[in-house]
Scaffold this motif. Sequence first.
Motif, PDB file in Angstrom:
ATOM      1  N   SER A  85      31.825  41.052  34.999  1.00  0.00           N
ATOM      2  CA  SER A  85      30.458  41.555  34.886  1.00  0.00           C
ATOM      3  C   SER A  85      30.420  42.997  34.400  1.00  0.00           C
ATOM      4  O   SER A  85      29.502  43.400  33.691  1.00  0.00           O
ATOM      5  N   GLU A  86      31.437  43.775  34.790  1.00  0.00           N
ATOM      6  CA  GLU A  86      31.492  45.165  34.351  1.00  0.00           C
ATOM      7  C   GLU A  86      32.940  45.628  34.392  1.00  0.00           C
ATOM      8  O   GLU A  86      33.621  45.457  35.397  1.00  0.00           O
ATOM      9  N   ARG A  87      33.410  46.200  33.290  1.00  0.00           N
ATOM     10  CA  ARG A  87      34.806  46.637  33.216  1.00  0.00           C
ATOM     11  C   ARG A  87      34.898  48.060  33.750  1.00  0.00           C
ATOM     12  O   ARG A  87      34.747  49.034  33.019  1.00  0.00           O
ATOM     13  N   LYS A  88      35.126  48.166  35.057  1.00  0.00           N
ATOM     14  CA  LYS A  88      35.275  49.476  35.670  1.00  0.00           C
ATOM     15  C   LYS A  88      36.219  49.364  36.859  1.00  0.00           C
ATOM     16  O   LYS A  88      36.446  48.287  37.403  1.00  0.00           O
ATOM     17  N   MET A  89      36.767  50.504  37.267  1.00  0.00           N
ATOM     18  CA  MET A  89      37.629  50.576  38.453  1.00  0.00           C
ATOM     19  C   MET A  89      37.233  51.801  39.270  1.00  0.00           C
ATOM     20  O   MET A  89      37.126  52.903  38.705  1.00  0.00           O
ATOM     21  N   PRO A  90      37.087  51.592  40.586  1.00  0.00           N
ATOM     22  CA  PRO A  90      36.999  50.288  41.244  1.00  0.00           C
ATOM     23  C   PRO A  90      35.609  49.689  41.043  1.00  0.00           C
ATOM     24  O   PRO A  90      34.734  50.338  40.468  1.00  0.00           O
ATOM     25  N   GLY A  91      35.440  48.474  41.519  1.00  0.00           N
ATOM     26  CA  GLY A  91      34.132  47.850  41.470  1.00  0.00           C
ATOM     27  C   GLY A  91      33.984  46.736  40.462  1.00  0.00           C
ATOM     28  O   GLY A  91      32.889  46.178  40.333  1.00  0.00           O
ATOM     29  N   ALA A  92      35.056  46.395  39.731  1.00  0.00           N
ATOM     30  CA  ALA A  92      34.966  45.278  38.791  1.00  0.00           C
ATOM     31  C   ALA A  92      34.656  43.991  39.548  1.00  0.00           C
ATOM     32  O   ALA A  92      35.242  43.718  40.597  1.00  0.00           O
ATOM     33  N   GLN A  93      33.756  43.192  39.017  1.00  0.00           N
ATOM     34  CA  GLN A  93      33.403  41.907  39.630  1.00  0.00           C
ATOM     35  C   GLN A  93      33.810  40.794  38.683  1.00  0.00           C
ATOM     36  O   GLN A  93      33.359  40.734  37.535  1.00  0.00           O
ATOM     37  N   TRP A  94      34.658  39.913  39.194  1.00  0.00           N
ATOM     38  CA  TRP A  94      35.231  38.838  38.392  1.00  0.00           C
ATOM     39  C   TRP A  94      34.599  37.499  38.751  1.00  0.00           C
ATOM     40  O   TRP A  94      34.406  37.188  39.921  1.00  0.00           O
ATOM     41  N   PHE A  95      34.334  36.695  37.736  1.00  0.00           N
ATOM     42  CA  PHE A  95      33.904  35.304  37.913  1.00  0.00           C
ATOM     43  C   PHE A  95      32.779  35.195  38.949  1.00  0.00           C
ATOM     44  O   PHE A  95      32.851  34.406  39.892  1.00  0.00           O
ATOM     45  N   VAL A  96      31.752  36.002  38.751  1.00  0.00           N
ATOM     46  CA  VAL A  96      30.619  36.031  39.686  1.00  0.00           C
ATOM     47  C   VAL A  96      29.969  34.641  39.733  1.00  0.00           C
ATOM     48  O   VAL A  96      29.700  34.033  38.702  1.00  0.00           O
ATOM     49  N   GLY A  97      29.725  34.168  40.935  1.00  0.00           N
ATOM     50  CA  GLY A  97      29.103  32.870  41.135  1.00  0.00           C
ATOM     51  C   GLY A  97      30.081  31.729  41.290  1.00  0.00           C
ATOM     52  O   GLY A  97      29.724  30.664  41.816  1.00  0.00           O
ATOM     53  N   ALA A  98      31.333  31.905  40.827  1.00  0.00           N
ATOM     54  CA  ALA A  98      32.331  30.840  40.945  1.00  0.00           C
ATOM     55  C   ALA A  98      32.804  30.718  42.389  1.00  0.00           C
ATOM     56  O   ALA A  98      32.777  31.681  43.161  1.00  0.00           O
ATOM     57  N   ARG A  99      33.269  29.526  42.744  1.00  0.00           N
ATOM     58  CA  ARG A  99      33.770  29.255  44.087  1.00  0.00           C
ATOM     59  C   ARG A  99      35.137  28.587  43.981  1.00  0.00           C
ATOM     60  O   ARG A  99      35.395  27.800  43.063  1.00  0.00           O
ATOM     61  N   THR A 100      35.994  28.892  44.962  1.00  0.00           N
ATOM     62  CA  THR A 100      37.342  28.358  44.932  1.00  0.00           C
ATOM     63  C   THR A 100      37.947  28.479  46.322  1.00  0.00           C
ATOM     64  O   THR A 100      37.275  28.870  47.287  1.00  0.00           O
ATOM     65  N   ASN A 101      39.244  28.180  46.460  1.00  0.00           N
ATOM     66  CA  ASN A 101      40.000  28.391  47.690  1.00  0.00           C
ATOM     67  C   ASN A 101      41.481  28.334  47.352  1.00  0.00           C
ATOM     68  O   ASN A 101      41.928  27.428  46.636  1.00  0.00           O
ATOM     69  N   TYR A 102      42.232  29.292  47.832  1.00  0.00           N
ATOM     70  CA  TYR A 102      43.679  29.342  47.603  1.00  0.00           C
ATOM     71  C   TYR A 102      44.332  28.013  47.990  1.00  0.00           C
ATOM     72  O   TYR A 102      45.169  27.478  47.250  1.00  0.00           O
ATOM     73  N   ALA A 103      43.953  27.475  49.145  1.00  0.00           N
ATOM     74  CA  ALA A 103      44.584  26.240  49.625  1.00  0.00           C
ATOM     75  C   ALA A 103      44.293  25.068  48.704  1.00  0.00           C
ATOM     76  O   ALA A 103      45.099  24.136  48.584  1.00  0.00           O
TER      77      ALA A 103
END
Length: 670
Positions: A85-103
Amino acid sequence: MWHKKWSNDRMSRETPEILWTPSPERVARAELTRFQQWLERERGLRFADYGALWQWSVDDLEGFWSAIVQYFDLPLDHWNGQVLSERKMPGAQWFVGARTNYARQVFRHATDARPAIVFRNEVGERSEMSWHTLQEQVAALAQWLREAGVQPGDRVAAYLPNIPQTMVAFLAVVSVGAIWSLCSPDMGAPTVLDRFRQIEPKVLIAVDGYHWGGRRYERSDTVAMLLEGLPSVKRCIFLPYLDANARPDGLRNAILWRETLAKPAELQIASLPFDHPLWIVYSSGTTGLPKPIVHGHGGIVLEQVKLMRLHNDLGPEDNFHWFSTTGWIMWNCQIGGLLVGATACVYDGNPAWPDYGTLWRFAGDAGLHFLGASAAFFAACQKQGVEPQQITDLSSLCGVGSTGSPLAPESYHWLAEHLGSEVWINPISGGTDFAGAFVGGVPTLPVYIGEMQGRCLGARVEAFSEQGQPVLDEVGELVCSAPMPSMPLYFWNDPGHKRYLESYFDMFPGVWRHGDWIRITPRGGAIIYGRSDTTINRHGVRMGTSDIYSVVEALPEVLDNLVVDLEYLGRESYMPMFVVLRPGITLDQGLTDRIKNAIRTSVSPRHVPDEVFVIPEVPRTLTGKKLELPIKKLLLGHALERVVNRDALANPASLEWFLEFARRRAAQTQ
């Protein structure tokens, strides 16, 4: 300044020897090659060499990370196609709205064709866990956690060694959506409480003891101390490991591990936001409490799948082991092998007991395709005269990884000579802070002596001068000048992100400063020269000096103390401790032993100092801070006037002792 000294050294002027070159067949079957072919076929992208591929991956972050998701078919639900959503550090937000789980990514690889986990320990216990059994146990424990009131966002703390049950517990916790945090049982109660108190866990999973170096270490009393110091804990799961008949008698609200697995359940994996907290790991600074670093599910899945598949060239047919205790981020790397379907081969115990052939015998017994360990381990094997191929059958071994400290050129030679020309030597450098690697292996490139092969894809790693400018073939601060998905979401309980900003962005605002010295070579490789801050990294285990100070200064004889770790390229590090004693007290062998034992039992056996010296006083700034980094630089050979301003000290006369000590040490090591 170190930059000038290093940039003029012999290695920077001459191209080092090529140690290993991948065969055409190995290049063709590398996952990295298949990924590049996919990019050309699906996106029309063609790259002349790895350097061009890397440059694209850091220039077009959205294109690269979306390619990782699509190529590996990672489980992202409700993704609308936006990557960053915004290329900045810190505070970059990746894949906003997506859902997942490591397991969820782990159990996509469940199969009857091979085990999920292969386990050995130093007392001879041997076992294998099938994917079916792993799934059953994770499902049962996850259901118990839910019934115990654990909900998404709750913290579950673990005090466990490197055994299959620890992996089961982790996967159960994260499948529920709770946040995992782990400490090794070789850490004393004060050190563990400094970590777990900050996060207020609801459940504690703890072991009765562990084995190390042929000895048994009881931990039931320590578990009781942890429960006493953690009032937030509502339930304790007690795991008998040292003694199968151990009982949790006297432990508050405790249940045996096996009882939590007794009730069969269906595996339920919570669908979580991409940036839902996955785990809390700890990276200690020089002052204050350890930093509780929070990483997210989605970012860790992307980073570790990329690292395992493209840079370590691991896949579902491979047996993978990276030696670690549970107090090191490489434990997280080890379990990350399950994300790509590799069999996690786990060894619990001292890799040097009863001798330095132990880990090699495990490699042969488990049929390892990839073995990782610390640079210090390989250096010790060389000094001990270990002959790996005479100890065991290593015909399955394809790659060897190294991290924790720089791998000396002599160790490259030793590994190549003793493992054979087919084995790829793959040192990496990364960190707990983002649970990944900045620099690592490239299976399609040659290996040069003393040099890591390349900057990792998606990691815009550069060497910065003190003025914040990129430099090539000169030593500078290791920085990452573009965001990565696995960078911390935040530090736990860090109002205004104050500690987070101070930890990585104080020197170069908007640019991640990692705390290592690095040189990017003209070949695109990299050489790490050790830490540029004062965090102590011993045998791959990082510990802040504050952890050590609090234990030593609790001794009645000690008024003050200072510790530094002197890292030398190609030589073992040397860690002296300097103590100020109460009047009338002398530093005899008994007091030295008590100091070392206090650190061994309450902090970590890996952080016991090499020698202890008495000093008149600890040098401090006008604001009361100990002069750790200047003293470290002074003892490494820097001129005093270049490392400290005497006028900035509250006690400038305290430097005289260290100047004389530095002169004596320089004369002894010449």
